[in-house]
Design an enzyme around this catalytic site. Structure first.
Site, PDB file in Angstrom:
ATOM      1  N   GLY A 390       0.818  -1.208   0.000  1.00  0.00           N
ATOM      2  CA  GLY A 390       0.000   0.000   0.000  1.00  0.00           C
ATOM      3  C   GLY A 390       0.852   1.259   0.000  1.00  0.00           C
ATOM      4  N   SER A 391       0.321   2.312   0.619  1.00  0.00           N
ATOM      5  CA  SER A 391       0.908   3.656   0.514  1.00  0.00           C
ATOM      6  C   SER A 391       2.270   3.798   1.167  1.00  0.00           C
ATOM      7  CB  SER A 391      -0.056   4.678   1.131  1.00  0.00           C
ATOM      8  OG  SER A 391      -1.304   4.643   0.466  1.00  0.00           O
ATOM      9  N   ALA A 392       2.732   2.802   1.894  1.00  0.00           N
ATOM     10  CA  ALA A 392       4.041   2.906   2.550  1.00  0.00           C
ATOM     11  C   ALA A 392       5.154   3.183   1.549  1.00  0.00           C
ATOM     12  CB  ALA A 392       4.336   1.637   3.342  1.00  0.00           C
ATOM     13  N   LYS A 394       4.986   5.123  -1.126  1.00  0.00           N
ATOM     14  CA  LYS A 394       4.768   6.351  -1.902  1.00  0.00           C
ATOM     15  C   LYS A 394       5.988   7.276  -1.908  1.00  0.00           C
ATOM     16  CE  LYS A 394      -0.282   6.503  -1.698  1.00  0.00           C
ATOM     17  NZ  LYS A 394      -1.482   7.104  -1.078  1.00  0.00           N
TER      18      LYS A 394
END
Length: 688
Positions: A390-392, A394
Site C-alpha cells: 500500500g501507501s508505505a 509512496k
C-alpha cells in the site's frame, strides 16, 4: 700284503672324510653367507615386515562456536552430554561386532520410538544369519555358490530367510540389533556415536568400568546446543543435524570436498547454516598406530582441537522479546475487537534495524493459529512472505517522479476521483483538493501518485473517462527506481534464504496506477525496512546483517575472546536522485508523523524522539470457493527516528486485516510501541 692293504684303506678313509667335511663346510659357508646377507643387507627390511605397523589419522569433532547478542548475552551455547561411541579397528568382522554389541547391551539401553528400536527386517535377518551361519549357508546349493561372488551370495541368503525365522525376537535381542546397527555405520578408526541422548550416569560409569572387554567402545562426552532464550529468535538461529544424520545428503559433495566426514554434524538452517564454516571449529586429529592384526597399539594427538569461533550478532535480545510481545498483544487485540471482520488476520511482522549500519536489531513475527487458539513464532515470514504494502512505498513513487522529470518540488494536482475509460473509478480515501508533493505524502494522496504514474506512462493530459496514452515500459522504469531502495530485489541479508517479492504480470494502464500506490507488486517486511532506511540514511542503501563480529574462542566458557573479524557497513548503492528531492520526501515523512492531518499524527505527534515515516493500506479481496466474500486490507507502517539523525528504522506488516482504515490501526499501535521500547531500552542502558 695284508698289512699293506690295511694301511691303504686307512689312508683312503681320511681323504673321503675330508672331502665330506669340505662339502659340509662349503654348505655351512653358503648358509652363513646367506644368513649374513639376510641379517646385514635385508635384516632391517624383514624385521620391519615382521613388526609392520600402520599409522592412520582420525579426526574428533569439537563443540560448535557460541552465539551472543549485541550486548554479549548468550543466545546459543553448548551443553555437554554423556556419549557412548564405537571406533572400529581394521578388518573387524560382523561376528566380532555382534559379540561387542551383546556385551554392550548389558550396560546400556537403547531408545525406543513407538515401542520399536528402529531395527529393520534386514537387521533381523543379519542377526539371525550370524547366529545360524551353517543353517543359513544351506539355503544355497553348491552350484549356486560357484556362480556367485561373496556379496551376491550373502544377499541371496538374506532374501531366502523366511519371515518365521525372524519373528518372536525378545526386546533384549532387538536392543542388540539396534546397537549393532549403529556399530555397522562406523568407519575404520573413526568414532561413531552409539548413544548420546539420555545416557545416564549409571550407564556411563558401567561402560567406563568395562572398556577392557568392549573392543572399540569408549565412554566420552558429546555436546548439544542450548538456547537460554528458548524459542525467542530460535527460527533465525536455526538448527544442526544429529550425529545419525551427519552431513546433509543434498550437499554431500560440497561438505566432503571441504574435509567433512559423513557423520559430521552441520548447520542445516538459519544462522547455524549461514556461518557453518566459522562455527564448526577445528577438529582434534589423532594418529593411531596399528599392528598386522589391526589392533591399535599406540595413539598420539597430532593436532589440538579447538571449538568453533563465537559469533556476536547485531540483535538486541531485550528488544527482540519486547517486539514479539507487542506483535502478539496487538494482533490479539485486533482479532478480539473485530472477530468477524478480522477472521483472516493471522500474522503480524516487524523488522527493526539501524539505518546507517544495516545492523538488524530485531526481526520478529507472530502467527495466530485458529485451530489451537495459540500464537506461534513466525519471524522468518519477515524475510520470505511478500505482501502488497500500500501507501508505505509512496516515498519511492514521488522520488521516481522527481527523477523522471514528470514532477518537481511544489508540483500540484487536484485530488479528485480518477476515471479512465472502461475501468472502475479510482480515488484517495477522501477528496483532498489541490495538493502538492510533500502534502501528498503527509495525507497519503492516491490521486497524486496516479498522476505521476500516468505521466511516466506517457500521458500528461488526463481527461476524465478518456483512454490513456500508455507506454508499458513505464513498469520497468518505476521498478528500476524502486530497486535502488531494495524494493523487488535482494536485500543482501546474511541468511540462507529471502524472497524478492512478486512482480505483477499484466502491464496495463490501470495496473500502473495501482503499482504507484503499492497495490500491485509485493515486497517483504525486510525489503520495506531497507527501503525506509535508505530514505532515512540520505539515499545510501546498506546491507542488512545479523553478524556483528567474530571472536576467537578462549578456554573459559564464560568469556569472549579477542575479535577475529568485524563486520563493516556495506553500502550497496546510492540512489541516483538529487539530495533536494530526497530532503523533500524526508520532510513529507516527518509531516506524516508530526503534523495535523498526517496519517500517523495521532500516534506519534507528541513523541520526544522526533519520528518520521509513512503509513500504508492495500486492499485484498478474499475468496472462498471462487467467490469474493469480503475485502481485507494489508496494514503497513514504515518509520525511523530521530528525524534529523536517524539511529533506528522499522517496518511493520499486518496482512489481511479485515477492517477499514483507522477502525483498529494495528500496524500503527505496533510501530508506536516498537519505537517507544527502543528508546526506553536505550535510556535504561545509559543509566546502568
Amino acid at each position: 700284503m695284508v698289512q699293506r692293504k690295511t694301511k691303504k684303506k686307512k689312508a683312503q678313509l681320511p681323504f673321503r672324510l675330508n672331502i665330506l667335511f669340505f662339502i659340509v663346510f662349503l654348505l655351512f659357508s653358503v648358509l652363513v653367507l646367506q644368513l649374513g646377507v639376510v641379517q646385514i643387507l635385508n635384516g632391517e627390511e624383514f624385521q620391519e615386515e615382521i613388526d609392520k605397523t600402520v599409522k592412520e589419522n582420525t579426526e574428533i569433532p569439537v563443540p560448535r562456536g557460541r552465539m551472543y547478542d549485541r550486548n554479549h548475552n548468550l543466545i546459543v551455547g553448548n551443553k555437554p552430554l554423556y556419549s557412548i561411541t564405537y571406533t572400529p579397528a581394521k578388518g573387524v568382522t560382523a561376528e566380532k561386532r555382534l559379540k561387542v554389541a551383546e556385551k554392550l547391551s548389558r550396560f546400556i539401553s537403547m531408545p525406543k520410538e513407538d515401542g520399536e528400536y528402529g531395527v529393520t527386517e534386514r537387521n533381523k535377518k543379519e542377526y539371525w544369519y550370524l547366529n545360524h551361519t551353517e543353517e543359513a549357508k544351506n539355503l544355497l546349493s553348491d552350484k549356486e555358490v560357484e556362480k556367485m561372488d561373496t556379496s551376491k551370495e550373502y544377499n541371496t541368503i538374506l532374501k531366502r530367510i523366511k519371515k518365521d525365522k525372524i519373528d518372536g525376537f525378545t526386546d533384549k535381542q532387538l536392543e542388540v540389533m539396534a546397537i549393532k546397527k549403529e556399530m555397522d555405520q562406523a568407519m575404520t578408526l573413526t568414532p561413531h556415536v552409539i548413544k548420546n541422548e539420555n545416557v545416564t550416569p549409571e550407564e556411563f560409569a558401567k561402560v567406563s568400568e568395562h572398556l577392557d572387554m568392549l573392543d572399540g567402545i569408549n565412554a566420552t562426552t558429546d555436546w548439544d546446543r542450548v538456547k537460554p532464550y528458548g524459542k525467542t529468535f530460535s527460527n533465525f538461529i536455526g538448527s544442526i543435524t544429529s550425529q545419525s544424520q551427519g552431513i546433509l545428503a543434498e550437499k554431500e559433495n560440497y561438505y566432503l570436498s571441504r574435509g567433512y566426514k559423513r557423520n559430521d554434524r552441520v548447520g542445516k538452517s538459519g544462522l547455524e547454516e549461514q556461518y557453518e564454516s566459522l562455527l564448526r571449529g577445528r577438529k582434534e586429529k589423532i594418529q593411531y598406530t596399528t599392528n598386522n592384526d589391526g589392533k591399535v597399539i599406540d595413539s598420539e594427538v597430532v593436532v589440538e582441537g579447538q571449538r568453533g569461533k563465537d559469533l556476536v550478532l547485531t540483535v538486541n535480545m531485550k528488544l527482540q522479546k519486547k517486539v514479539n510481545k507487542i506483535l502478539r498483544e496487538e494482533l490479539k487485540a485486533g482479532i478480539q475487537k473485530y472477530p468477524y471482520k478480522n477472521r483472516y488476520m493471522n500474522d503480524a511482522l516487524a523488522v527493526v534495524m539501524n539505518p546507517q549500519t544495516g545492523e538488524l536489531l530485531a526481526v520478529a513475527g507472530q502467527h495466530y493459529n485458529r485451530e489451537t487458539n495459540e500464537f506461534e513464532k513466525a519471524g522468518l515470514k519477515a524475510l520470505y512472505a511478500a505482501h502488497e504494502p500500500g501507501s508505505a512505498i509512496k516515498g519511492a513513487t514521488v522520488l521516481s517522479g522527481y527523477e523522471s522529470g514528470v514532477i518537481d518540488i511544489g508540483t500540484t494536482f487536484y485530488d479528485a476521483p480518477i476515471k479512465i475509460a472502461g475501468t472502475p473509478e479510482k480515488s484517495s480515501y477522501s477528496q483532498l483538493g489541490l495538493i502538492n508533493d510533500v502534502n501528498a505524502l503527509k495525507r497519503s494522496s492516491n490521486v497524486y501518485m496516479f498522476y505521476i504514474a500516468m505521466r511516466m506512462g506517457g500521458d500528461f493530459n488526463y481527461e476524465r473517462n478518456e483512454s490513456l496514452n500508455f507506454d508499458p515500459s513505464a513498469f520497468q522504469e518505476i521498478r528500476n527506481y524502486f530497486s535502488q531502495f531494495g524494493l523487488g530485489v535482494s536485500t543482501g541479508v546474511d541468511f540462507p534464504y529471502e524472497s524478492v517479492g512478486y512482480e505483477g504480470p499484466n502491464p496495463k494502464a490501470g495496473n500502473l496506477l495501482d503499482f504507484a500506490i503499492g497495490q500491485y507488486d509485493t515486497y517483504t517486511t525486510l525489503q520495506l525496512a531497507q527501503y525506509v532506511s535508505t530514505i532515512a540514511n540520505d539515499g545510501y542503501r546498506v546491507q542488512p546483517h545479523f553478524l556483528k563480529s567474530v571472536r576467537t574462542p578462549v578456554p573459559h566458557e564464560e568469556d569472549l575472546g579477542p575479535v577475529y573479524k568485524s563486520v563493516n557497513t556495506q553500502v550497496l548503492n546510492k540512489i541516483t536522485m538529487e539530495d533536494k528531492y530526497l530532503n523533500r520526501v524526508q520532510e513529507g515523512f516527518r509531516r506524516v508523523y508530526q503534523e495535523v492531518h498526517g496519517t500517523a499524527y495521532s500516534h506519534f505527534a507528541d513523541k520526544p524522539y522526533n519520528p518520521a515515516g509513512k503509513t500504508g493500506t492495500a486492499e485484498n479481496d478474499i475468496y472462498e470457493d471462487g467467490k469474493k466474500i469480503m475485502e481485507a486490507e494489508n496494514h503497513t507502517l514504515v518509520g525511523y527516528a530521530p528525524y534529523n539523525k536517524p539511529e533506528v528504522a522499522f517496518a511493520v506488516v499486518v496482512p489481511q486485516a479485515g477492517v477499514v482504515l483507522n477502525q483498529h490501526p494495528t500496524s500503527k499501535n505496533i510501530g508506536e510501541r516498537i519505537l517507544d521500547s527502543y528508546f526506553e531500552l536505550k535510556k535504561e542502558n545509559k543509566s546502568e
